[in-house]
Design an enzyme around this catalytic site. Sequence first.
Site, short mmCIF file in Angstrom:
data_model
loop_
_atom_site.label_atom_id
_atom_site.label_comp_id
_atom_site.label_asym_id
_atom_site.label_seq_id
_atom_site.Cartn_x
_atom_site.Cartn_y
_atom_site.Cartn_z
N ARG A 126 -21.28 0.07 13.13
CA ARG A 126 -20.54 -0.48 14.26
C ARG A 126 -19.32 -1.20 13.72
NH1 ARG A 126 -20.30 -4.70 12.13
NH2 ARG A 126 -19.38 -5.54 14.01
N GLY A 127 -18.44 -1.63 14.64
CA GLY A 127 -17.15 -2.18 14.21
C GLY A 127 -16.13 -1.05 14.31
N ALA A 128 -15.02 -1.32 15.00
CA ALA A 128 -14.10 -0.24 15.37
C ALA A 128 -13.62 0.61 14.19
CB ALA A 128 -12.91 -0.85 16.13
N ARG A 160 -19.06 5.96 21.63
CA ARG A 160 -18.79 4.60 22.15
C ARG A 160 -17.38 4.60 22.74
NH1 ARG A 160 -20.49 -0.43 18.63
NH2 ARG A 160 -20.49 -1.41 20.69
N GLN A 197 -24.16 -10.21 15.75
CA GLN A 197 -23.36 -9.72 14.60
C GLN A 197 -22.95 -10.87 13.69
OE1 GLN A 197 -22.97 -8.68 17.73
NE2 GLN A 197 -22.21 -6.59 17.86
N ASP A 252 -11.18 -4.19 19.11
CA ASP A 252 -11.66 -2.81 19.26
C ASP A 252 -10.59 -1.92 19.87
OD1 ASP A 252 -14.21 -4.51 19.12
OD2 ASP A 252 -14.85 -2.44 18.77
N ASN A 284 -12.18 -7.15 22.46
CA ASN A 284 -13.03 -7.44 21.29
C ASN A 284 -14.40 -7.88 21.80
OD1 ASN A 284 -13.28 -7.63 18.37
ND2 ASN A 284 -13.43 -9.84 18.65
N LYS A 285 -15.29 -8.15 20.88
CA LYS A 285 -16.68 -8.49 21.22
C LYS A 285 -16.76 -9.54 22.32
CE LYS A 285 -19.57 -6.93 20.06
NZ LYS A 285 -20.17 -5.82 20.86
O1 MRU Z 1 -20.27 -3.74 19.16
P1 MRU Z 1 -19.64 -3.84 17.80
O2 MRU Z 1 -20.48 -4.60 16.83
O3 MRU Z 1 -19.21 -2.49 17.28
O4 MRU Z 1 -18.34 -4.69 18.04
C1 MRU Z 1 -17.50 -4.97 16.97
C2 MRU Z 1 -16.41 -5.89 17.29
O5 MRU Z 1 -16.20 -6.27 18.42
C3 MRU Z 1 -15.48 -6.25 16.18
O6 MRU Z 1 -15.02 -7.56 16.34
C4 MRU Z 1 -14.30 -5.28 16.22
O7 MRU Z 1 -14.75 -3.96 16.12
C5 MRU Z 1 -13.33 -5.54 15.16
S1 MRU Z 1 -14.07 -5.07 13.62
C6 MRU Z 1 -13.04 -4.90 12.42
#
Ligand code: MRU
Length: 348
Positions: free
Chosen positions: A51-53, A94, A197, A238, A248-249
């Site tokens: 996970r993470g963009a 996603r 996270q 994201d 973002n999250k």
């Molecule tokens: O749901 P996730 O864990 O994939 O969400 C990730 C985030 O929101 C991060 O902050 C975002 O992807 C930036 S990561 C470099």
Amino acid sequence: MNSHHDNIRAVVWRNDKLYLLDQRLLPHQQKFLAFETAAAVADAIRNMVVRGAPAIGVTAAYGVVLAARAAYVSAPADWRRNVEKDLVLLAAARPTAVNLCWALERMQRVMGDVQGDPESILLQEAVHIHEEDIQANHRMGELGAALIERPCAVLTHCNTGSLATGGYGTALGVIRSGYANGRIHQVFADETRPWLQGARLTAWELVQDHIPVTLLADGAAAWLMSQGKIDWVIVGADRIAANGDAANKIGTYSAAVAARHHGVRFMVVAPTSTIDLSTHDGKAIPIEQRPESEVLSLAGQPIAAEGAAAWNPSFDVTPAGLIDAIVTEKGVVLKPDTAGVAALFDAG
Ligand code: MRU
């Protein structure tokens, strides 16, 4: 080679297979899973193994290599057509992280020119995407840390580190660089409900890399700011719209509102692969809704009153007006707006 404060890689291509560090098991277990089909890679993205963009984008690129290999073996003359269904599966895994579609489009452009067996040329492109992401993160680390004027404590949200990217991290890359050069002496990390996270991943990364970290409940962040304990909130994204609004999250928006109220500065760190110029503003960013069970349970154990429902948007959008700086590998946009974001791309 990994440098000091950068010892973690979650996406690895080795011996013709893709390996992903299963982020659902961290911090208690470090286990890599092997992948040989694009469909399994799409499932891994959907189910948060990775996970993470940016990490999702890098993973999807390797997923295309696996898709092309299978398609070429089964029908060498018709492999491009047979890859299509896997591209659709990967793209749908996603919805919010635009790096996913960005990486797939880049792989598709290379697919268009291939003669003969596509595997090695597509693998080369996936490796480029991966390496460029790490380089971008190091550059953003320098640029972001340079914005911090005096040694201070910072707050971050979610996980934006090596686990969320090709390596090093976006916001966490700035934190790694800022810690290394003495601008950051203390890191506060929101635990980041519901998937934790911050508690499970960011704290683990920072402990691994010997950077002191203090966790707090998400709801404690505004109170921390009110005490004058931090100078900057530093987060990832994201998807950033053309006008600088940043998804973002979930919980990032609350942190931004609280930061502005308390005069704390707010930095968004993301590679230009996270900027989507075709999305005019934050209202047009698709926000992923995740299962209610993520809110109603913790580590598989029910925690809420039976019969309660849950609302679980995985992301929120912070309006550009609440952001002091967007840091990309192509440069920094202060007080972001449409012209400032566009200028990043004009520079080439
Ligand atoms: O749901 P996730 O864990 O994939 O969400 C990730 C985030 O929101 C991060 O902050 C975002 O992807 C930036 S990561 C470099």
